[in-house]
Scaffold this active site. Structure first.
Site, PDB file in Angstrom:
ATOM      1  N   HIS A  12       0.809  -1.237   0.000  1.00 15.03           N
ATOM      2  CA  HIS A  12       0.000   0.000   0.000  1.00 15.03           C
ATOM      3  C   HIS A  12       0.839   1.283   0.000  1.00 15.03           C
ATOM      4  O   HIS A  12       0.349   2.337   0.396  1.00 15.03           O
ATOM      5  CB  HIS A  12      -0.963  -0.010   1.194  1.00 15.03           C
ATOM      6  CG  HIS A  12      -0.283   0.093   2.542  1.00 15.03           C
ATOM      7  ND1 HIS A  12      -0.829  -0.438   3.675  1.00 15.03           N
ATOM      8  CD2 HIS A  12       0.872   0.676   2.936  1.00 15.03           C
ATOM      9  CE1 HIS A  12      -0.029  -0.189   4.713  1.00 15.03           C
ATOM     10  NE2 HIS A  12       1.007   0.487   4.284  1.00 15.03           N
ATOM     11  N   HIS A  59      -2.901   4.543   9.512  1.00 18.85           N
ATOM     12  CA  HIS A  59      -1.618   5.144   9.881  1.00 18.85           C
ATOM     13  C   HIS A  59      -1.896   6.453  10.616  1.00 18.85           C
ATOM     14  O   HIS A  59      -1.609   7.533  10.107  1.00 18.85           O
ATOM     15  CB  HIS A  59      -0.755   5.420   8.655  1.00 18.85           C
ATOM     16  CG  HIS A  59      -0.433   4.207   7.817  1.00 18.85           C
ATOM     17  ND1 HIS A  59      -1.342   3.589   7.005  1.00 18.85           N
ATOM     18  CD2 HIS A  59       0.720   3.517   7.675  1.00 18.85           C
ATOM     19  CE1 HIS A  59      -0.750   2.560   6.384  1.00 18.85           C
ATOM     20  NE2 HIS A  59       0.487   2.503   6.776  1.00 18.85           N
ATOM     21  N   HIS A 192       9.926  -3.808   4.637  1.00 17.01           N
ATOM     22  CA  HIS A 192      10.360  -2.409   4.696  1.00 17.01           C
ATOM     23  C   HIS A 192      10.519  -1.972   6.134  1.00 17.01           C
ATOM     24  O   HIS A 192       9.866  -2.491   7.031  1.00 17.01           O
ATOM     25  CB  HIS A 192       9.443  -1.452   3.919  1.00 17.01           C
ATOM     26  CG  HIS A 192       8.003  -1.316   4.367  1.00 17.01           C
ATOM     27  ND1 HIS A 192       7.130  -2.359   4.488  1.00 17.01           N
ATOM     28  CD2 HIS A 192       7.275  -0.214   4.680  1.00 17.01           C
ATOM     29  CE1 HIS A 192       5.928  -1.908   4.839  1.00 17.01           C
ATOM     30  NE2 HIS A 192       5.991  -0.612   4.978  1.00 17.01           N
ATOM     31  N   GLU A 239       3.400  -5.576   8.764  1.00 12.27           N
ATOM     32  CA  GLU A 239       2.115  -5.366   8.072  1.00 12.27           C
ATOM     33  C   GLU A 239       1.647  -6.641   7.364  1.00 12.27           C
ATOM     34  O   GLU A 239       0.455  -6.827   7.116  1.00 12.27           O
ATOM     35  CB  GLU A 239       2.224  -4.225   7.046  1.00 12.27           C
ATOM     36  CG  GLU A 239       2.362  -2.857   7.683  1.00 12.27           C
ATOM     37  CD  GLU A 239       2.534  -1.716   6.654  1.00 12.27           C
ATOM     38  OE1 GLU A 239       2.367  -0.561   7.052  1.00 12.27           O
ATOM     39  OE2 GLU A 239       2.837  -1.984   5.473  1.00 12.27           O
TER      40      GLU A 239
HETATM   41  C1  DHB Z   1       6.085   3.745   3.069  1.00 13.69           C
HETATM   42  C2  DHB Z   1       5.503   2.488   3.195  1.00 13.69           C
HETATM   43  C3  DHB Z   1       4.422   2.297   4.042  1.00 13.69           C
HETATM   44  O1  DHB Z   1       3.844   1.070   4.235  1.00 13.69           O
HETATM   45  C4  DHB Z   1       3.863   3.364   4.720  1.00 13.69           C
HETATM   46  O2  DHB Z   1       2.777   3.150   5.476  1.00 13.69           O
HETATM   47  C5  DHB Z   1       4.431   4.636   4.605  1.00 13.69           C
HETATM   48  C6  DHB Z   1       5.541   4.824   3.780  1.00 13.69           C
HETATM   49  C7  DHB Z   1       7.249   3.956   2.162  1.00 13.69           C
HETATM   50  O3  DHB Z   1       7.745   2.999   1.551  1.00 13.69           O
HETATM   51  O4  DHB Z   1       7.680   5.090   2.021  1.00 13.69           O
HETATM   52 FE    FE Z   2       2.223   1.124   5.835  1.00 13.74          FE
END
Ligand code: DHB
Ligand code: FE
Length: 287
Positions: A12, A59, A192, A239
């Protein structure tokens, strides 16, 4: 009776939404990412559901640190949207209320949210699967029930609990007394980390092994402890437990075991980079 026809899994990343909103999808950086969703958009048009139950994480848009429900279901007729120029999300209050009733009676504590703003966690997957929509004149192809999971503030729910919850959601949907084709989407991930010393972490090998297991051995995938997600896929890689809700809702799973033929894998895609995140995507159809 309502049935779950398919599950969809996708990251996402907010920058994907920005790339669409700013007309940058054909730029060199973004082109390969959006190419991975061309099949999915055609598939979505050919397999239009009556309702999508969209599992995502908020978020700090609807919920701040003042109040952190582990699992929350949106029961409103219309949900809000965040900063992106996209159409408002129409809900399905009757089915959402039925799911709340059934899932709570199956001993999962859901927070019922009658008014909720949704953010990129929900709208970016919709944009990826449905394409650009004019905020004023456009609309999403069907009602969407937002189902928010806390994966932001510890303690977060385990993969096993998410997998079990998916099974309860399927029972709920299959006991709804109207012929509706429902898709369940699991969103967020893949590897991530946005903060701290390991910011920028990506783990292609682990992501792809995890995706193999989610598809082919979901019972084992559900047993992966949260600490492995954090170690291997980074602090935001957690996540991914939301994908296990969608996988647990597929018809090969019952009482925590595989009881039927595996769902059909219609599409699988993996791409790095997209902002700070490894993007994963899959579509599974029930046979
Ligand atoms: C990013 C990824 C995410 O899942 C998020 O909630 C906010 C930022 C990113 O890759 O920058
Ligand atoms: Fe996220």
């Amino acid at each position: 009776m309502a049935t779950i026809t398919a599950s969809v899994y996708t990251s996402h990343v907010p920058a994907i939404g920005a790339a669409m909103d700013l007309g940058k999808t054909q730029e060199d950086y973004w082109k390969p990412l959006f190419a991975g969703y061309e099949f999915s958009r055609r598939w979505m048009r050919d397999h239009k559901p009556d309702v999508v139950l969209l599992v995502y994480n908020d978020h700090a848009t609807a919920f701040s640190l003042d109040m952190i429900p582990t699992f929350a279901i949106g029961t409103a007729a219309h949900e809000g949207y965040g900063a992106r120029p996209v159409p408002v999300v129409k809900g399905h209050p009757e089915l959402a209320s039925h799911i709340a009733q059934s899932v709570i009676q199956q001993d999962f504590d859901l927070t019922i949210v009658n008014k909720m703003d949704v953010d990129h966690g929900l709208t970016v997957p919709l944009s990826l699967m449905c394409g650009e929509q004019d905020p004023a004149t456009g609309s999403w192809p069907c009602p969407v029930i937002p189902f928010a999971v806390n994966v932001v503030q510890y303690p977060v729910p385990s993969g096993q609990r998410c997998f079990n919850l998916g099974q309860a959601i399927r029972k709920a949907i299959e006991s709804y007394d109207e012929d509706l084709k429902v898709q369940i989407w699991g969103t967020g991930g893949m590897s991530h980390q946005l903060q701290g010393a390991r910011a920028g972490l990506i783990n292609r090998e682990w992501d792809n092994r995890w995706l193999d297991q989610l598809i082919n051995d979901p019972v084992a995938c559900a047993r992966i402890p949260h600490i492995e997600y954090v170690r291997e896929a980074g602090s935001e890689g957690i996540e991914l437990v939301m994908w296990l809700i969608a996988r647990g809702a597929m018809s090969d799973i019952q009482e925590g075991r595989v009881v039927g033929p595996a769902p059909k894998l219609r599409h699988r895609f993996y791409h790095v980079p997209a902002s700070n995140t490894a993007v994963g995507h899959a579509i599974l159809e029930n046979s």
